[in-house]
Design a protein around this motif. Structure first.
Motif, short mmCIF file in Angstrom:
data_model
loop_
_atom_site.label_atom_id
_atom_site.label_comp_id
_atom_site.label_asym_id
_atom_site.label_seq_id
_atom_site.Cartn_x
_atom_site.Cartn_y
_atom_site.Cartn_z
N CYS A 32 0.83 -1.21 0.00
CA CYS A 32 0.00 0.00 0.00
C CYS A 32 0.86 1.26 0.00
O CYS A 32 0.41 2.34 -0.42
CB CYS A 32 -0.93 0.00 1.21
SG CYS A 32 -2.19 -1.29 1.17
N LEU A 33 2.12 1.13 0.48
CA LEU A 33 3.05 2.25 0.45
C LEU A 33 3.88 2.28 -0.83
O LEU A 33 4.88 3.00 -0.91
CB LEU A 33 3.98 2.18 1.67
CG LEU A 33 3.33 2.41 3.04
CD1 LEU A 33 4.33 2.14 4.15
CD2 LEU A 33 2.77 3.82 3.14
N ASP A 34 3.47 1.47 -1.81
CA ASP A 34 4.10 1.44 -3.13
C ASP A 34 5.50 0.83 -3.12
O ASP A 34 6.36 1.20 -3.91
CB ASP A 34 4.16 2.84 -3.76
CG ASP A 34 2.78 3.47 -3.90
OD1 ASP A 34 1.83 2.73 -4.18
OD2 ASP A 34 2.66 4.69 -3.71
N PHE A 35 5.74 -0.12 -2.22
CA PHE A 35 6.99 -0.86 -2.20
C PHE A 35 6.72 -2.30 -2.66
O PHE A 35 5.66 -2.87 -2.37
CB PHE A 35 7.60 -0.89 -0.79
CG PHE A 35 8.29 0.38 -0.40
CD1 PHE A 35 9.59 0.65 -0.79
CD2 PHE A 35 7.62 1.33 0.36
CE1 PHE A 35 10.23 1.82 -0.43
CE2 PHE A 35 8.24 2.51 0.72
CZ PHE A 35 9.54 2.76 0.33
N SER A 36 7.67 -2.86 -3.35
CA SER A 36 7.58 -4.25 -3.79
C SER A 36 8.50 -5.10 -2.91
O SER A 36 9.73 -5.00 -3.02
CB SER A 36 7.97 -4.38 -5.26
OG SER A 36 8.10 -5.75 -5.62
N TYR A 37 7.91 -5.91 -2.04
CA TYR A 37 8.75 -6.74 -1.18
C TYR A 37 9.49 -7.80 -2.00
O TYR A 37 10.57 -8.24 -1.61
CB TYR A 37 7.92 -7.38 -0.06
CG TYR A 37 6.99 -8.49 -0.48
CD1 TYR A 37 7.43 -9.81 -0.58
CD2 TYR A 37 5.65 -8.23 -0.75
CE1 TYR A 37 6.57 -10.83 -0.95
CE2 TYR A 37 4.79 -9.25 -1.13
CZ TYR A 37 5.25 -10.54 -1.22
OH TYR A 37 4.40 -11.55 -1.59
N GLU A 38 8.93 -8.18 -3.14
CA GLU A 38 9.62 -9.15 -4.00
C GLU A 38 10.95 -8.59 -4.51
O GLU A 38 11.96 -9.29 -4.55
CB GLU A 38 8.73 -9.54 -5.19
CG GLU A 38 7.44 -10.26 -4.82
CD GLU A 38 6.26 -9.33 -4.69
OE1 GLU A 38 5.13 -9.81 -4.73
OE2 GLU A 38 6.50 -8.11 -4.53
N SER A 39 10.95 -7.30 -4.90
CA SER A 39 12.18 -6.68 -5.41
C SER A 39 13.24 -6.57 -4.32
O SER A 39 14.43 -6.81 -4.56
CB SER A 39 11.86 -5.28 -5.96
OG SER A 39 10.93 -5.36 -7.02
N ILE A 40 12.82 -6.23 -3.12
CA ILE A 40 13.77 -6.12 -2.01
C ILE A 40 14.35 -7.48 -1.66
O ILE A 40 15.55 -7.61 -1.37
CB ILE A 40 13.09 -5.48 -0.79
CG1 ILE A 40 12.63 -4.05 -1.12
CG2 ILE A 40 14.03 -5.48 0.43
CD1 ILE A 40 11.85 -3.36 -0.03
#
Length: 386
Positions: A64-72
């Protein structure tokens, strides 16, 4: 964050990108990599969750904060760092691009905040966080009813030794990034299930690891404290254990069955105390009929295995249940919905009633035919034909 309480994510988005990026990295690497949030379409309001619910909730927040946990996670593969898991915290040490090592810790507010000596203020600047300030923050948190997770970090010294078996031993002089409130909301059908259980004569007892205050709050929300629920005895595991033992410390079965029958909520319970409670309920007869209780246990975790195995009917959550719990299951709830338990019981009662009625009908018919045959035979023997 930054010494302020934010009510919604729109306010959080106004925080500096550096702080949000630090928070996203901390959450992503300190949650189990098996934890996932599957969205069927963009902005899915009901995505599929895999893993621990609290961790899924934090990953969902990052989306929802526009972060991709997959990328991290691709940036920090699981085999590239060391981690240490505990019931009350998760800790990891990662290596940054400049070669330095950073310790991330997430866990229960009281445990982790006590290790923090600084807190992020503005633009990744930090300010001192003394004992008085920590106590002031904790005083504002409703720790008895709400779950709070603290996310913190510390950059390790160049030659600092780290205990890979217990990373939490290195958790000192930490910097607090954020305190996250996680509200374990009741499912929409929970209240209706409680009412229906009482309507059909099912007595509900809550066994939980939460404290008394939170357990009573949940019971009130889901409708356990209605006028139909006359029993409101609430005990913690240690209190329950002390009340069912005699002077020599042995379990008194009369005391156990008496306390078990009156108990509504068992809080702060251990696997052994759950097991003993199920035993006590099986020995405690129903007050109105004097018949033995049929005890069903609904569980999903490894801590529930003993109680599930001791119960007459073991219901296990099909989606959230662990393999250990599923191995003891007699009934698997594929939708993890307690409403299914009530429906199954009502249908089973209907089937049982129909079978008994059918058997009774056949027995009466067979008895009538047999009686008619005997009477007819007797009459024929007493009649003389010319």
């Amino acid at each position: 964050m930054q010494g302020k309480f934010h009510q919604d994510l729109d306010e959080v988005k106004k925080t500096s990108k550096e702080i949000l990026h630090l928070l996203a990295n901390a959450i992503c690497v300190s949650t189990a990599y098996s934890t996932q949030v599957h969205e069927r379409f963009q902005g899915d309001l009901n995505p599929g969750y895999v893993g621990v619910k609290t961790q899924c909730a934090m990953l969902r927040m990052l989306k929802c904060l526009d972060f991709s946990y997959e990328s991290i996670r691709k940036q920090y593969p699981e085999d590239s760092f060391i981690c240490s898991e505990h019931r009350r915290y998760d800790a990891v040490v990662i290596q940054l691009d400049d070669g330095t090592k950073r310790l991330f810790v997430q866990g229960y507010a009281k445990d982790i905040l006590d290790t923090c000596s600084r807190i992020i203020s503005n633009d990744v600047d930090t300010q001192s966080l003394g004992k008085d300030e920590r106590d002031e923050v904790l005083a504002k948190l409703d720790l008895d009813k709400v779950l709070y997770k603290v996310i913190a970090y510390r950059d390790l010294e160049l030659n600092e030794d780290v205990d890979t078996e217990n990373l939490f031993s290195s958790a000192h002089d930490m910097t607090c990034i954020a305190i996250i409130e996680l509200d374990d909301m009741l499912r929409s059908e929970a209240t209706g299930v409680m009412e229906r259980c009482m309507d059909v004569g099912i007595e509900v007892k809550m066994i939980t690891g939460d404290n008394k205050v939170k357990a009573e709050s949940i019971a009130s929300q889901c409708g356990m404290w209605s006028s139909k629920h006359t029993v409101k005895l609430v005990l913690e595991g240690r209190e329950f254990d002390s009340q069912i033992r005699d002077d020599e410390g042995d379990i008194d079965h009369e005391k156990m069955s008496s306390v078990a029958g009156k108990l509504a909520i068992l809080a702060r319970s251990s696997p052994g105390e759950k097991y003993v409670l199920v035993q006590g309920l099986k020995q405690c007869p129903v007050e109105t009929t004097g018949k033995r209780r049929v005890v069903g246990v609904v569980g999903d975790g490894t801590n529930d295995v003993l109680a599930l195995a001791e119960s007459d009917v073991a219901f296990v959550m099909g989606e959230e249940g662990t393999d250990a719990a599923k191995s003891t299951a007699q009934v698997m709830l594929e939708d993890d919905n307690l409403q299914s338990v009530v429906t199954a019981i009502v249908l089973a009662r209907g089937i049982y009633d129909n079978v008994t009625k059918c058997i009774s009908c056949h027995f009466i018919n067979a008895f009538t035919v047999a009686l008619y045959s005997v009477v007819s035979s007797a009459c024929l023997e007493s009649v003389s034909f010319p």
